[in-house]
Design an enzyme around this catalytic site. Structure first.
Site, short mmCIF file in Angstrom:
data_model
loop_
_atom_site.label_atom_id
_atom_site.label_comp_id
_atom_site.label_asym_id
_atom_site.label_seq_id
_atom_site.Cartn_x
_atom_site.Cartn_y
_atom_site.Cartn_z
N GLU A 1 9.13 -24.37 47.05
CA GLU A 1 10.22 -25.45 46.94
C GLU A 1 9.70 -26.78 47.87
OE1 GLU A 1 13.74 -27.21 49.17
OE2 GLU A 1 11.89 -26.64 49.99
N GLU A 2 8.92 -26.48 48.84
CA GLU A 2 8.68 -27.67 49.61
C GLU A 2 7.61 -28.63 49.12
OE1 GLU A 2 10.10 -28.35 52.42
OE2 GLU A 2 10.74 -26.63 53.40
N ASP B 1 19.84 -22.91 51.81
CA ASP B 1 18.79 -23.51 52.43
C ASP B 1 19.26 -23.62 54.07
OD1 ASP B 1 16.40 -25.09 53.03
OD2 ASP B 1 16.25 -25.23 50.80
N ASP C 1 13.56 -22.94 58.19
CA ASP C 1 13.42 -23.48 57.13
C ASP C 1 12.18 -22.99 56.25
OD1 ASP C 1 13.46 -24.93 54.87
OD2 ASP C 1 12.77 -26.93 55.82
N HIS D 1 11.77 -29.18 60.48
CA HIS D 1 10.41 -29.26 60.11
C HIS D 1 9.86 -29.62 61.33
CE1 HIS D 1 10.20 -30.22 55.50
NE2 HIS D 1 11.02 -29.27 55.94
N HIS E 1 14.22 -20.05 49.23
CA HIS E 1 12.87 -20.24 49.10
C HIS E 1 11.96 -19.59 50.31
CE1 HIS E 1 11.79 -23.93 51.85
NE2 HIS E 1 13.03 -24.34 51.52
#
Length: 350
Positions: A207-208, A230, A177, A317, A65
């Site tokens: 995706e998130e 990922d 990410d 994140h 992604h």
């Protein structure tokens, strides 16, 4: 790693791609794919799909992604300060004191995000976890009118972007990410040769916010085999629970998952590819559906033989996600060799 793929990786990290605003990154992906892919398409959702050997009946899809977590401007107050909603899963503590960028139709606008200084916090405020709604963006505007000349409601916001190399082949950046997974999906397609299957490298969107691009692109491709690529939590740093997450270290290779989300024949072939080509790898267990594109792949149409390969990542994140460039390189090689080992009539039914 060769210089051109590394430069492509750095350019991806420098380019904003919050969910729903991925077009700048997808433009880079399309340009990179054109010299080596047999076909390059963009579907109505915005997924970019590169493919090789498309006439083969057995279809294999690699999904990485392209979107990152971000924010979305929701209000500009009378003093010119800007409030925003989150896009994706933020820990608000990670935002305090960060340099940010608001991506407007006329270009990037630098901003900072903060709250009042610790000297002025009450005892109760010091004990309370800050909420995103109580944070604001400051662009230096003198009032609302000046801010509105630059900023519109709905403009996306990201952390200030860019990669910094560290010791021992490590690197940090926001949006590792999932720039890492995206790069691996595209680079594995480039490296794969002598294919008996049709191989699709897909830069999936959104995706998130719910694995959305993997669902739509997989519906169009209808793969028999699908690998979600990922990041996964590295546990080689303090406070990580190795009893649940396992022994996952930076620099020790891509992570291959085992569990109910993952087809055992796909897992076995990934391990065989790693061991045959002396590619370091790490195993991880997951007893529930993955929170990444491999989840959507497994459930696409009449079902797909799914797998998941991940790049170990510290501080996910956050503004300082750390990965090993060697893990990145080995992940792409593993997936290229995996695709080459698939027979034209291979049966992945468990």
């Amino acid at each position: 790693m060769e210089s051109a793929p590394l430069e492509f990786f750095k350019r991806l990290l420098d380019t904003p791609s919050p969910s729903g605003y991925e077009e700048p990154v997808q433009n880079l992906v399309r340009d990179y794919l054109k010299p080596f892919a047999d076909s390059v398409e963009t579907d109505l959702h915005g997924n970019v799909i590169g493919a090789k050997n498309t006439s083969a009946p057995l279809r294999v899809m690699y999904a990485g992604h392209c979107d990152q977590i971000g924010m979305l401007v929701s209000q500009i107050d009378e003093m010119g300060f800007i409030y925003a909603q989150t896009i994706g899963g933020w820990d608000p503590q990670q935002l305090i004191g960060q340099r940010m960028v608001i991506w407007t139709s006329t270009g990037p606008v630098p901003a900072v995000i903060a709250r009042k200084p610790i000297h002025l916090l009450t005892d109760e405020e010091r004990k309370t976890v800050v909420q995103t709604k109580d944070l604001w963006l400051d662009i230096g505007a003198k009032d609302q009118a000046e801010a509105k000349e630059l900023i519109r409601i709905g403009d996306p916001v990201t952390l200030k972007l860019g990669m910094e190399e560290m010791r021992n082949g490590l690197a940090n950046a926001p949006k590792m990410d999932n720039t890492t997974g995206l790069w691996v999906a595209i680079e594995a397609l480039r490296r794969a040769d002598k294919l008996n299957c049709a191989l699709y490298g897909v830069s999936t969107v959104q995706e998130e916010i719910g694995l959305r691009g993997a669902k739509t692109s997989a519906h169009g491709i209808n793969p028999q085999v699908g690998i979600g690529i990922d990041v996964f939590h590295a546990t080689d740093c303090p406070t990580m629970d190795k009893r649940q997450l396992g022994e996952i270290s930076l620099g020790k290779g891509p992570v291959i998952f085992r569990g109910p989300n993952f087809n055992p024949k796909v897992v076995d072939l990934l391990v065989e590819a790693a061991e045959s080509y002396k590619i370091p790898y790490q195993l991880a267990a997951l007893g529930k559906p993955a929170a990444n594109d491999s989840n959507a792949l497994q459930m696409s149409q009449a079902g797909c033989a799914a797998g998941c390969v991940s790049i170990p990542n510290r501080y996910m994140h956050s503004a300082v996600e750390v990965i090993s460039l060697e893990d990145l390189d080995n992940s792409a090689t593993l997936l290229a060799r995996f695709a080459e080992m698939i027979d034209a009539d291979q049966d992945f039914r468990p």
